[in-house]
Design an enzyme around this catalytic site. Structure first.
Site, PDB file in Angstrom:
ATOM      1  N   PRO A  11      -1.087  -3.448   4.477  1.00  0.00           N
ATOM      2  CG  PRO A  11      -0.414  -4.959   2.708  1.00  0.00           C
ATOM      3  CD  PRO A  11      -1.345  -4.662   3.670  1.00  0.00           C
ATOM      4  CG  ASN A  12       4.151  -1.185   2.474  1.00  0.00           C
ATOM      5  OD1 ASN A  12       4.962  -1.598   3.060  1.00  0.00           O
ATOM      6  ND2 ASN A  12       3.883  -2.029   1.783  1.00  0.00           N
ATOM      7  NE  ARG A  19       9.879   6.294   0.811  1.00  0.00           N
ATOM      8  CZ  ARG A  19       9.637   4.711   0.352  1.00  0.00           C
ATOM      9  NH1 ARG A  19       9.146   3.852   1.284  1.00  0.00           N
ATOM     10  NH2 ARG A  19       9.717   4.425  -0.871  1.00  0.00           N
ATOM     11  CE1 TYR A  24      -1.263   5.348  -2.014  1.00  0.00           C
ATOM     12  CE2 TYR A  24       1.170   5.454  -1.740  1.00  0.00           C
ATOM     13  CZ  TYR A  24      -0.050   4.825  -2.239  1.00  0.00           C
ATOM     14  OH  TYR A  24       0.056   3.533  -3.156  1.00  0.00           O
ATOM     15  CG  ASN A  75      -6.620   1.354   2.272  1.00  0.00           C
ATOM     16  OD1 ASN A  75      -6.239   0.606   1.431  1.00  0.00           O
ATOM     17  ND2 ASN A  75      -5.947   2.712   2.059  1.00  0.00           N
ATOM     18  CB  ALA A  78      -0.159  -3.958  -2.142  1.00  0.00           C
ATOM     19  CD  GLU A  99     -12.278  -2.193  -2.302  1.00  0.00           C
ATOM     20  OE1 GLU A  99     -13.172  -2.597  -2.734  1.00  0.00           O
ATOM     21  OE2 GLU A  99     -11.281  -2.168  -2.810  1.00  0.00           O
ATOM     22  CG  HIS A 101      -8.534   1.548  -2.548  1.00  0.00           C
ATOM     23  ND1 HIS A 101      -7.580   0.961  -1.920  1.00  0.00           N
ATOM     24  CD2 HIS A 101      -9.597   0.922  -2.959  1.00  0.00           C
ATOM     25  CE1 HIS A 101      -7.869  -0.365  -2.055  1.00  0.00           C
ATOM     26  NE2 HIS A 101      -9.136  -0.391  -2.543  1.00  0.00           N
ATOM     27  NE  ARG A 108      -1.377   4.808  -7.492  1.00  0.00           N
ATOM     28  CZ  ARG A 108      -0.862   4.430  -6.301  1.00  0.00           C
ATOM     29  NH1 ARG A 108      -1.701   4.060  -5.494  1.00  0.00           N
ATOM     30  NH2 ARG A 108       0.600   4.217  -6.490  1.00  0.00           N
TER      31      ARG A 108
END
Ligand code: CA2
Length: 148
Positions: A11-12, A19, A24, A75, A78, A99, A101, A108
């Site tokens: 997601p996203n 943004r 990122y 990835n 969330a 995995e 990221h 974070r």
């Protein structure tokens, strides 16, 4: 048998480059995937890339990867921190998942420090931006070459 890998983004991640570029990076997902494809082409690897904002899509694609791809670069966005369904799908397919990221999730918020994916993944890369995807492809290709 040639090596075929699946890159899954959750997601996203379709919003990359638009943004939160300080976290990122500047690149869009399309740019990252095209870099991965160029890298894979040179290495003689077939690559399929998919992105979804829906947990069930990711679960389906992981299940369908069995017998088609030799490894998955994931990835989960969330869902990394919440999805028992994705974790169970990875455990069920019994194939190597790396995995990835973009950001360093351990630097974070605390809720990002827990990954439900890590215990069932072959390995993981975080905090190296888009380079992480290339490193994951390289790792899966090397693993495949060792076994074939
Ligand atoms: O660092 C990563 O790659 C993450 O998987 C990205 C996820 C986040 O929830 C994970 O904790 C770490 C979020 C991706 C959201 O991407 C956006 C991109 C541009 C604008 C807004 C969100």
């Amino acid at each position: 048998m040639p090596c075929s890998l699946l890159i899954l983004n959750g997601p996203n991640l379709n919003l990359l480059g638009t943004r939160e570029r300080d976290i990122y990076g500047q690149e869009t997902l399309e740019e990252i995937i095209s870099r991965c494809s160029a890298y894979a082409d040179k290495a003689g690897i077939t690559l399929e890339a998919r992105q979804s904002n829906h947990e069930g899509d990711l679960v389906e694609w992981i299940q369908q990867a069995r017998g088609v791809h030799q490894g998955i670069v994931l990835n989960a966005g969330a869902y990394t921190h919440t999805s028992v369904a994705i974790r169970d799908a990875i455990a069920a397919v019994d194939m190597p998942v790396i995995e990835v990221h973009l950001s360093n999730i351990y630097r974070r918020e605390e809720f990002r420090h827990v990954s439900l994916i890590s215990p069932v993944a072959e390995g993981g890369i975080y905090g190296l931006g888009a380079q992480g995807y290339l490193l994951a492809i390289e790792a899966l290709a090397a693993r495949f070459a060792l076994k074939n």
